[in-house]
Design an enzyme around this catalytic site. Structure first.
Site, mmCIF file in Angstrom:
data_model
loop_
_atom_site.group_PDB
_atom_site.id
_atom_site.type_symbol
_atom_site.label_atom_id
_atom_site.label_comp_id
_atom_site.label_asym_id
_atom_site.label_seq_id
_atom_site.Cartn_x
_atom_site.Cartn_y
_atom_site.Cartn_z
ATOM 1 N N GLY A 44 2.296 -11.085 -6.595
ATOM 2 C CA GLY A 44 3.191 -12.238 -6.485
ATOM 3 C C GLY A 44 2.542 -13.525 -6.952
ATOM 4 O O GLY A 44 1.383 -13.538 -7.377
ATOM 5 N N SER A 72 0.866 -1.164 0.000
ATOM 6 C CA SER A 72 0.000 0.000 0.000
ATOM 7 C C SER A 72 0.908 1.220 0.000
ATOM 8 O O SER A 72 1.093 1.878 1.007
ATOM 9 C CB SER A 72 -0.896 -0.019 1.239
ATOM 10 N N LEU A 101 0.760 5.372 -4.301
ATOM 11 C CA LEU A 101 1.221 6.135 -5.465
ATOM 12 C C LEU A 101 2.172 7.270 -5.116
ATOM 13 O O LEU A 101 2.058 8.373 -5.640
ATOM 14 C CB LEU A 101 0.033 6.680 -6.276
ATOM 15 N N LYS A 107 -4.731 -0.123 -17.752
ATOM 16 C CA LYS A 107 -4.463 -1.154 -16.739
ATOM 17 C C LYS A 107 -5.697 -1.414 -15.904
ATOM 18 O O LYS A 107 -6.255 -0.505 -15.292
ATOM 19 C CB LYS A 107 -3.310 -0.718 -15.841
ATOM 20 N N ILE A 128 -3.009 -8.111 -14.690
ATOM 21 C CA ILE A 128 -3.898 -7.418 -13.781
ATOM 22 C C ILE A 128 -3.117 -6.537 -12.807
ATOM 23 O O ILE A 128 -1.932 -6.763 -12.579
ATOM 24 C CB ILE A 128 -4.738 -8.431 -12.936
ATOM 25 N N ASN A 129 -3.801 -5.578 -12.216
ATOM 26 C CA ASN A 129 -3.260 -4.866 -11.063
ATOM 27 C C ASN A 129 -3.462 -5.760 -9.837
ATOM 28 O O ASN A 129 -3.913 -6.895 -9.958
ATOM 29 C CB ASN A 129 -3.963 -3.510 -10.905
ATOM 30 N N CYS A 156 -5.583 1.515 -9.380
ATOM 31 C CA CYS A 156 -4.770 1.414 -8.167
ATOM 32 C C CYS A 156 -5.666 1.362 -6.937
ATOM 33 O O CYS A 156 -6.462 2.265 -6.705
ATOM 34 C CB CYS A 156 -3.814 2.596 -8.030
HETATM 35 C C1 LIG Z 1 5.314 -2.372 -4.476
HETATM 36 C C2 LIG Z 1 4.360 -2.315 -5.643
HETATM 37 C C3 LIG Z 1 4.017 -1.080 -6.204
HETATM 38 C C4 LIG Z 1 3.153 -1.010 -7.278
HETATM 39 N N1 LIG Z 1 2.858 0.207 -7.824
HETATM 40 C C5 LIG Z 1 2.056 0.281 -8.925
HETATM 41 C C6 LIG Z 1 1.814 1.528 -9.562
HETATM 42 O O1 LIG Z 1 2.318 2.569 -9.170
HETATM 43 N N2 LIG Z 1 1.009 1.529 -10.664
HETATM 44 C C7 LIG Z 1 0.456 0.394 -11.177
HETATM 45 O O2 LIG Z 1 -0.241 0.449 -12.176
HETATM 46 N N3 LIG Z 1 0.680 -0.806 -10.586
HETATM 47 C C8 LIG Z 1 1.478 -0.886 -9.479
HETATM 48 N N4 LIG Z 1 1.722 -2.113 -8.904
HETATM 49 C C9 LIG Z 1 1.073 -3.309 -9.458
HETATM 50 C C10 LIG Z 1 2.009 -4.069 -10.395
HETATM 51 O O3 LIG Z 1 2.372 -3.288 -11.508
HETATM 52 C C11 LIG Z 1 1.371 -5.377 -10.863
HETATM 53 O O4 LIG Z 1 0.218 -5.074 -11.609
HETATM 54 C C12 LIG Z 1 0.972 -6.283 -9.717
HETATM 55 O O5 LIG Z 1 1.928 -6.245 -8.695
HETATM 56 C C13 LIG Z 1 0.779 -7.727 -10.145
HETATM 57 O O6 LIG Z 1 1.963 -8.261 -10.705
HETATM 58 P P1 LIG Z 1 3.037 -9.131 -9.876
HETATM 59 O O7 LIG Z 1 2.297 -10.201 -9.171
HETATM 60 O O8 LIG Z 1 3.990 -9.635 -10.897
HETATM 61 O O9 LIG Z 1 3.679 -8.175 -8.920
HETATM 62 C C14 LIG Z 1 2.591 -2.194 -7.812
HETATM 63 C C15 LIG Z 1 2.937 -3.419 -7.243
HETATM 64 C C16 LIG Z 1 3.820 -3.508 -6.180
HETATM 65 C C17 LIG Z 1 4.161 -4.852 -5.617
#
Ligand SMILES: Cc1cc2nc3c(=O)[nH]c(=O)nc-3n(C[C@H](O)[C@H](O)[C@H](O)COP(=O)(O)O)c2cc1C
Ligand SMILES: Cc1cc2nc3c(=O)[nH]c(=O)nc-3n(C[C@H](O)[C@H](O)[C@H](O)COP(=O)(O)OP(=O)(O)OC[C@H]3O[C@@H](n4cnc5c(N)ncnc54)[C@H](O)[C@@H]3O)c2cc1C
Lengths: 316, 273
Positions: free
Chosen positions: A230, A70, A73, A178, A204-205, A131
């Site tokens: 993850g 969390s 942004l 997104k 996905i986000n 987000c």
């Molecule tokens: C620490 C962190 C910060 C993130 N910040 C953003 C962000 O600023 N904008 C966004 O679109 N997604 C953000 N995400 C989401 C990731 O881009 C991604 O969509 C999400 O983590 C799922 O992918 P993953 O399982 O490979 O991490 C963030 C994820 C993490 C873990």
């Protein structure tokens, strides 16, 4: 190498491996670990019009096969991004996608998209309408894009359509939208994004989630709820990619729990044209490079000419 | 910064809950500064996913040491590593201590906070010109007493005191505090610091501290009162350790800073508690 080239709209990528927003900083953080020019594209941390401080600490914690975040942004705002970060990114010469957001205010999205329009080094703009970690601004001027009883633009097809459409009218850049997995029907949201002129969707986000310290009975995250990412979310992401691939003709950037070649390939087979590594970058900063090499080997081993040939190749 | 495979040389219990692991890895050891840390992948991702941050306890250009306390799953897994096994590590990371004036350093450690301070003490001692020949303590007669770094070690009980011998061996003066009074000063190590400062002329001193947050905050207050610079090493939950995720920020007078990048060592007066 030809076998790895893909296109998202008019944006041609030398390979389909990208870095997910918020997990790769502004790229230079990783320069000691990998050759940044080998990466297909980097999506920046989401940028807003004004600087944002982000949320209180603690902002992250580990969960089974995943993590919560969390961040809220936190970013320096568009002007400081253009002044301080963009020149560095330009010098690195890594294909660049700038992620933008606002608290549901279409005018801000438009201002951001317009501001980025003239920078050649920006190959595409990603609209982060998903987000989960920002507070909702409910002032009347925002209601056009964010229905009152909903939290995120990407949780409503109409709001999604309106926002993407407004952005589309105001930028010539390739547009990626997104989406959030926190919806009942991902297909209708993806369809709205496509109809409004988005060149691709990122799926996905993070998933809305929560974790509790039973000794203190407090949430492990200051903002109480947070976004789960993850390997834990990978099956959800793959299912959503598959659903959208079947029903909507739009390039998909598959994201969610990708940590190695195997997990990346799952997304292509489900229907993603490209993938992005997120949390995987934290576990292994070289993950993306290993995935690029791994995909090459997979294609050679299976005598497949192009990565495009396995997109959506799920056998049913 | 490097990502490297480090070979485990030794991994031994030093107290009931604390272990020391010695790792062979030139890349991580060379150029490491006291106060910097390593991000250690403790297993292949099946039990814990994210790397765990640990301060550098010692580095000699070839090997590096970590002193760690078992507090959860990741550190528990680490205790099972056997000599000969390899660990995937990123480092050295962050900004360490800057040694201000080696002539009168006061190092304050709370609990496992001793970990990065032994490395610092050795560096401080190594910079004292007279000490180059007298590292074993015996040949150090030529050294002025005031030049020895003073190390204050705080622990809950006598049994949990860490590194007393090592600090002495490297040429430091050591004072102990325990919460229960089982050894040395009875009370918090910050109280011991106050006592020390009230008895010596401390105008030329510099404080370096690592330990729990409340302790560091208190040390910041004391340093301010005595008008001496204090550098403190902070801990926050970290996901990436390299400044990318913005998960570990701290409020400072110059705005938010990343503990993993602009820290973990900060000037105490910078921090907004
Ligand atoms: C620490 C962190 C910060 C993130 N910040 C953003 C962000 O600023 N904008 C966004 O679109 N997604 C953000 N995400 C989401 C990731 O881009 C991604 O969509 C999400 O983590 C799922 O992918 P993953 O399982 O490979 O991490 C963030 C994820 C993490 C873990
Ligand atoms: C820069 C830095 C240097 C550190 N140096 C050392 C060191 O030299 N020796 C040492 O023993 N420990 C050190 N730590 C703390 C160490 O990282 C945590 O104890 C460890 O990550 C816990 O992992 P775990 O899986 O065993 O525990 P978990 O099951 O993850 O958590 C157990 C407990 O530890 C806390 N914790 C988890 N991660 C962190 C973290 N990153 N920082 C603080 N608390 C945490 C949790 O809140 C929980 O209370 C350092 C932390 C940082 C940020």
């Amino acid at each position: 190498m030809a076998g790895l080239i893909i296109n998202i709209g008019k944006f041609k990528l030398k390979n389909p491996v990208m870095m997910a927003s918020g997990t790769f900083g502004y790229a230079e953080e990783f320069k000691d670990f990998i050759d940044l020019r080998k990466i297909g594209a980097v999506v920046t941390k989401t940028i807003t019009l004004k600087p944002r401080q982000g949320n209180l600490m603690p902002r992250t914690c580990e969960t089974p096969q995943g993590m919560l975040n969390s961040i809220g942004l936190e970013n320096p705002g568009i002007e400081s991004f253009i002044r301080d970060k963009l020149p560095i990114l330009k010098k690195i010469r890594v294909p660049l996608i700038v992620s933008i957001a606002s608290e549901g205010n279409a005018q801000e999205f438009i201002a951001l998209a317009r501001r980025l329009d003239k920078f050649k080094e920006v190959a595409a703009v990603e609209l982060n309408i998903s987000c989960p970690n920002i507070k909702i601004n409910r002032s009347p001027s925002h209601q056009a894009t964010r229905p009152q009883n909903q939290k995120l633009i990407a949780q409503d097809p109409r709001a999604t359509y309106n926002l993407v459409r407004a952005a589309r009218k105001n930028t010539k850049k390739v547009l990626i939208t997104k989406l959030t997995p926190n919806v009942t029907d991902i297909v209708e949201i993806a369809r709205a994004a496509k109809e409004a002129g988005s060149d691709a969707v990122s799926l996905i986000n993070t998933l809305n989630a929560m974790s509790i310290d039973v000794d203190t009975r407090k949430s492990k995250i200051a903002a109480i709820t947070a976004g789960l990412s993850g390997p834990a979310i990978r099956p959800v992401a793959i299912r959503m990619v598959w659903e959208v691939y079947r029903k909507v003709k739009i390039p998909i950037v598959g994201i969610g729990g990708i940590v190695d070649t195997h997990s990346a390939l799952e997304f292509f087979i489900a229907g993603a044209s490209a993938i992005a590594v997120g949390t995987g970058n934290f576990i292994n900063p070289k993950a993306s490079i290993e995935i690029i090499d791994g995909i090459k080997k997979y294609l050679i081993r299976n005598k497949i000419r192009s990565i495009k040939n396995i997109v959506g190749s799920l056998k049913i | 910064m490097f990502q490297a495979k480090a070979k485990v040389i030794k991994n031994i219990a030093v107290t009931q809950k604390c272990y020391k692991i010695v790792l062979l890895c030139h890349a991580l050891s060379k150029g490491a500064q006291p106060g910097q840390f390593l991000m250690v992948k403790v297993d292949n991702g099946s039990e814990v996913l994210l790397r765990r941050p640990f301060g550098i306890h010692a580095a000699n250009g070839r090997s590096a040491e970590i002193l760690y306390e078992v507090v959860g799953r990741g550190t528990e897994i680490l205790t099972r590593k056997k000599p000969g096994e390899y660990l995937d590590i990123i480092g050295p990371l962050g900004k360490g201590f800057s040694i201000l004036d080696p002539r009168s350093s006061i190092l304050v450690a709370g609990g496992i906070g001793v970990a990065p301070l032994l490395f610092l003490a050795e560096e401080i001692v190594a910079r004292l010109p007279v000490c180059r020949t007298g590292r074993d303590g015996q040949a150090g007669q030529s050294r002025k007493v005031t030049s020895k770094p003073l190390v204050l070690i705080g622990a809950k009980t006598k049994k949990q005191i860490l590194c007393e011998k090592e600090f002495k061996k490297s040429g430091c003066e050591v004072e102990i505090s325990t919460d229960d009074g089982s050894k040395g000063f009875k009370g918090k190590v910050s109280e011991l610091l106050k006592r020390e400062l009230s008895t010596v002329n401390c105008q030329q001193s510099a404080i370096y501290a690592c330990g729990p947050k409340p302790m560091l905050q208190e040390i910041g207050r004391i340093a301010k009162k005595y008008k001496i610079p204090a550098q403190i090493s902070l801990e926050e939950h970290m996901a990436c350790g390299i400044g990318a995720c913005l998960g570990c920020v701290v409020k400072t007078k110059q705005g938010l800073k990343r503990v993993c990048k602009e820290g973990p060592v900060f000037s105490a007066e910078e921090i907004i508690w």
